[in-house]
Scaffold this motif. Structure first.
Motif, short mmCIF file in Angstrom:
data_model
loop_
_atom_site.label_atom_id
_atom_site.label_comp_id
_atom_site.label_asym_id
_atom_site.label_seq_id
_atom_site.Cartn_x
_atom_site.Cartn_y
_atom_site.Cartn_z
N LEU A 68 0.76 -1.27 -0.03
CA LEU A 68 -0.07 0.10 -0.08
C LEU A 68 0.78 1.30 0.03
O LEU A 68 0.70 2.23 -0.56
N ALA A 69 1.99 1.02 0.79
CA ALA A 69 2.76 2.38 0.62
C ALA A 69 3.54 2.63 -0.80
O ALA A 69 3.55 3.92 -1.04
N ALA A 70 3.68 1.46 -1.39
CA ALA A 70 4.39 1.80 -2.93
C ALA A 70 3.44 2.28 -3.50
O ALA A 70 3.59 2.82 -4.88
N GLN A 71 2.07 2.03 -3.34
CA GLN A 71 1.00 3.07 -4.16
C GLN A 71 0.67 4.36 -3.59
O GLN A 71 -0.13 5.01 -4.25
N ARG A 92 -8.72 10.68 4.59
CA ARG A 92 -9.66 9.53 4.70
C ARG A 92 -8.67 8.53 5.24
O ARG A 92 -7.64 8.42 4.99
N VAL A 93 -9.38 7.61 6.13
CA VAL A 93 -8.79 6.60 6.84
C VAL A 93 -9.64 5.07 6.57
O VAL A 93 -10.58 5.30 6.71
N PHE A 94 -8.83 4.25 6.34
CA PHE A 94 -9.38 2.90 6.51
C PHE A 94 -8.67 1.83 7.27
O PHE A 94 -7.35 2.15 7.73
N VAL A 95 -9.24 0.91 7.95
CA VAL A 95 -8.71 0.25 9.02
C VAL A 95 -8.79 -1.37 8.56
O VAL A 95 -9.73 -1.64 7.87
N CYS A 96 -7.67 -2.16 8.62
CA CYS A 96 -7.61 -3.44 8.44
C CYS A 96 -6.99 -4.35 9.57
O CYS A 96 -6.43 -3.83 10.54
N GLY A 97 -7.08 -5.78 9.45
CA GLY A 97 -6.72 -6.38 10.47
C GLY A 97 -6.70 -7.69 10.02
O GLY A 97 -7.54 -8.33 9.17
N PHE A 156 -10.35 -1.80 -3.37
CA PHE A 156 -11.53 -1.24 -2.53
C PHE A 156 -11.12 -0.09 -1.91
O PHE A 156 -11.96 1.08 -2.09
N PHE A 157 -10.12 0.39 -1.42
CA PHE A 157 -9.87 1.64 -1.14
C PHE A 157 -9.84 2.76 -2.12
O PHE A 157 -10.25 3.76 -2.00
N ALA A 158 -9.40 2.18 -3.41
CA ALA A 158 -9.49 3.16 -4.45
C ALA A 158 -10.89 3.57 -5.25
O ALA A 158 -11.29 4.62 -5.39
N ARG A 159 -11.98 2.73 -4.67
CA ARG A 159 -13.31 2.89 -5.08
C ARG A 159 -13.88 3.87 -4.09
O ARG A 159 -14.84 4.59 -4.46
N LEU A 160 -13.50 3.69 -2.83
CA LEU A 160 -14.07 4.68 -2.11
C LEU A 160 -13.24 5.90 -1.62
O LEU A 160 -14.11 6.98 -1.38
N LYS A 189 -4.31 8.32 -8.24
CA LYS A 189 -4.27 9.20 -9.21
C LYS A 189 -2.82 9.53 -9.10
O LYS A 189 -2.04 9.95 -8.04
N GLU A 190 -2.15 9.88 -10.17
CA GLU A 190 -0.95 10.43 -10.48
C GLU A 190 -0.83 11.85 -9.81
O GLU A 190 -1.56 12.69 -9.91
N GLY A 191 0.42 11.75 -9.08
CA GLY A 191 0.85 13.17 -8.27
C GLY A 191 0.19 13.26 -6.81
O GLY A 191 0.38 14.31 -6.03
N THR A 192 -0.70 12.18 -6.36
CA THR A 192 -1.18 12.29 -5.00
C THR A 192 -0.07 11.78 -3.86
O THR A 192 -0.10 12.22 -2.69
#
Length: 259
Positions: A39-42, A86-91, A242-246, A252-255
């Motif tokens: 995810l960091a690489a994205q 925006r923040v997502f939680v995973c586990g 999933f994160f990209a949809r929400l 997006k380039e440059g984010t």
């Protein structure tokens, strides 16, 4: 007390979309780091904390309970919400249960949830004896390392402190009553064969939450620690989509800001 090799927490400063990844009971950030690094690489901002009492020796975990583990992920979530839009939680496993409670308690501050083999209850005929047994027996055999993939090891304890196990039992019972408070989009990924958390736990969670945006993904090539197993890439890709949809800014380039 020195950390076990690989048990260090992981943090990456990325864009305005943050992801908190919670590891499992007796485990460590090592089981979540490849997911976090993907995810960091994205370009995302990523936090993978080390839960209190974990990553050193089981004797340290004996002194902690669910309130300590939850307080740590709650603190890290607050830090992410202060930093990100925006923040997502995973586990994974118990980490999935912690993520679900964060969602139940923090409402709109959590944009979505992605969990892998989330725990819902303690299983086995000895569970009901834990309140008494924990005073008589200090540990039982460990649950770490349920992985199909050859040569892959999970960094975790080979013993389970019964005091901590009883605390987990009480936490999961509490969480089950709070699941209807979970309304956020949910991505639930679970193994079809799991020797630690049976698929019935995922079914129970899906039946209890109030989320209407729900995706269930079956992981057919992995056991419990699927984040280190054959299905790891699928987990990473499904969660990012999933994160990209929400959060439309994801990908997006440059984010990305690097870090």
């Amino acid at each position: 007390m020195p950390l076990l090799p690989g048990a260090e927490p992981y943090r990456h400063e990325g864009n305005e979309v943050g992801v908190l990844l919670c590891h499992g009971f007796t485990g460590s950030p090592q089981s979540m780091r490849p997911w976090g690094q993907y995810l960091a690489a994205q370009g995302l901002t990523v936090s993978v904390p080390l839960l209190p009492g974990h990553g050193t020796r089981w004797e340290d975990m004996q002194l902690t309970g669910w309130q300590d583990w939850y307080a740590e992920v709650d603190r890290k979530l607050t830090a992410l919400t202060d930093r990100c839009e925006r923040v997502f939680v995973c586990g994974l496993s118990m980490g999935g249960a912690l993520a679900l409670r964060l969602a139940a308690k923090h409402g709109e501050a959590v944009s979505g949830i992605a969990v892998v083999n989330p725990a819902n209850k303690m299983h086995g005929i000895a569970v009901n004896a834990l309140p008494v047994a924990r005073h008589l027996i200090r540990t039982t055999k460990g649950v770490a390392g349920d992985i199909v993939k050859p040569g892959v090891k999970e960094v975790g304890y080979d013993r389970v402190p019964l005091h901590a196990a009883d605390s987990l039992r009480r936490f999961l019972r509490l969480l089950d009553g709070e699941l209807p408070q979970v309304t956020q989009p949910l991505l639930l990924m679970h193994s079809t064969v799991d020797h630690v958390v049976p698929p019935t736990d995922s079914a129970r969670i899906l039946g209890r939450v109030s989320s209407t945006d729900v995706r269930e993904v079956l992981l057919e090539q992995s056991y419990h620690v699927a984040t280190l197993d054959h299905d790891a890439d699928r987990i990473f890709e499904e969660s990012f989509a999933f994160f990209a949809r929400l959060a439309p800014s994801v990908g997006k380039e440059g984010t990305a800001t690097g870090g």
